[in-house]
Write an enzyme that holds these catalytic residues in place. Structure first.
Site, PDB file in Angstrom:
ATOM      1  CE1 TYR A 194      -4.785  -0.245 -11.967  1.00  0.00           C
ATOM      2  CE2 TYR A 194      -4.729   0.200  -9.610  1.00  0.00           C
ATOM      3  CZ  TYR A 194      -5.035  -0.040 -10.706  1.00  0.00           C
ATOM      4  OH  TYR A 194      -6.322  -0.952 -10.907  1.00  0.00           O
ATOM      5  CE1 TYR A 219      -2.885   2.612   1.250  1.00  0.00           C
ATOM      6  CE2 TYR A 219      -4.234   1.261   1.841  1.00  0.00           C
ATOM      7  CZ  TYR A 219      -3.924   2.609   1.315  1.00  0.00           C
ATOM      8  OH  TYR A 219      -5.499   3.439   1.374  1.00  0.00           O
TER       9      TYR A 219
END
Length: 381
Positions: free
Chosen positions: A327, A279
């Site tokens: 992304y 993350y």
């Protein structure tokens, strides 16, 4: 917990029809698109679903109603962006004990456009003790963790910048990534300052997106439409809410707990991992997680990035979808690292495909390293 190792498999994954900036799509729409697409990927339909897991503003009951199904099992555990990673363990337990047969973990969030978003109410205890002193939004809190790391280990702005450069290199290979133009360390260092030590390119995107993961028991997974990806190890942990209550700033105890349990359940060590998804709300996040997971020693996590080990062609590819930095990052990012790990283990990633991937590690945080979830996934039992 050892009996849960390889007891379930992920049989379907996908995002919503679009990800990015989508003012015309509500959060519920993003959920439903992702679920529909992931079920199609699994060769299943909504009528097969009897377990629904989600976090955030929409309840699993609402998703069941919208899908036209009556689930036998629901879970709405919400501990931040890693909630979806933690839910894999919860779903595995429910599937193993026959509480459901097909579980869907779903995420839908209009983080950028705020379409269908209810006003938020902060019920945590941190407000009156931290906000008056300038700490409120995520960057102002994570900067304390990051600057402490710089003080203790001599980590530099250039090293944090290299994390963004490495992640962008992977995004350039992903057609779904929001940003696909290469960047340099200088680009990061000269981007707009936000809060020291973070500039704009040190911080994740804010997008609209949905994602979903479909799981079933391993004995049923062999009949699916795609190669099953087995959940070999799982772990979760929590430590604090307020950064000022971290026991060993900047070390994440929650990540250590979740990682140790996942590795033990899977019967592997960090040296056995071929691919990692972390993350990355901030460029300091992945190096800190590598250190807490035992992949790197304290202070050494940045070297996976500044020495090129994490980049395309490197010895341990990290965040191969382009991450939350390039992304997509709708606010709760944890579903998307799972999706990418599954695709890598299936060999479906095209230009960014990592060769010979057998074991992939997924780790995510909730809040300011407050909670953590860790998975060891494999295409072998």
């Amino acid at each position: 917990m050892k009996e849960l190792s390889n007891a379930v498999a992920i049989v379907g994954v996908d995002e919503s029809d679009e990800i990015g900036i989508l003012p015309g799509k509500s959060q519920l729409t993003l959920h439903l698109e992702a679920i529909t697409n992931a079920l199609r990927d699994a060769g299943l339909s909504p009528k097969d679903v009897d377990g629904i897991f989600t976090a955030g503003q929409h309840s699993p009951a609402l998703l069941g109603e919208a899908l036209g199904v009556t689930p036998r099992y629901v879970d709405g555990t919400t501990v931040g962006g890693c909630s979806f990673i933690i839910m894999v363990e919860h779903a595995a337990a429910a599937l193993h004990h026959g509480l459901c047969d097909v579980a869907v973990i779903s995420h839908g969030e209009s983080g950028r456009s705020q379409a269908g978003v209810s006003p938020r109410r902060d019920t945590s205890i941190t407000g009156p003790y931290e906000i008056p002193f300038g700490f409120g939004a995520a960057p102002t809190n994570f900067c304390m963790i990051t600057t402490r790391h710089m003080h203790e280990y001599g980590t530099t702005l250039e090293q944090w910048a290299q994390v963004a450069v490495s992640t962008r290199a992977w995004a350039c290979l992903n057609p779904k990534a929001m940003y696909r133009k290469p960047i340099t360390i200088d680009d990061v260092l000269t981007s707009r300052p936000v809060v020291y030590p973070f500039n704009l390119l040190n911080i994740c995107l804010v997008t609209d997106a949905g994602g979903a993961v479909v799981l079933t028991r391993a004995d049923r997974a062999r009949d699916g439409a795609k190669t099953p990806v087995y959940v070999r190890g799982m772990g979760e942990g929590t430590e604090h809410v307020s950064v000022t209550q971290m026991k060993r700033l900047p070390f994440s105890e929650a990540t250590r707990i979740s990682g140790a349990r996942a590795f033990a359940m899977a019967g592997v060590t960090p040296r056995d991992i071929d691919h990692i998804m972390l993350y990355d709300a901030f460029t300091s996040g992945p190096p800190l997680m590598l250190e807490a997971l035992g992949v790197a020693t304290p202070g050494e996590g940045v070297h996976f990035f500044d020495e090129g080990r994490s980049t395309p062609g490197g010895s341990l590819p990290i965040n191969t979808n382009g991450g939350g930095l390039s992304y997509t990052h709708s606010g709760m990012y944890g579903i998307f690292p799972i999706i990418e790990s599954v695709r890598q283990l299936r060999g479906e990633c095209g230009a960014r495909q990592v060769p010979n991937v057998r074991r992939s590690l997924v780790n995510g945080m909730g809040g300011m390293l407050s909670a953590a979830g860790t998975l060891v996934l494999s295409n072998e039992r």
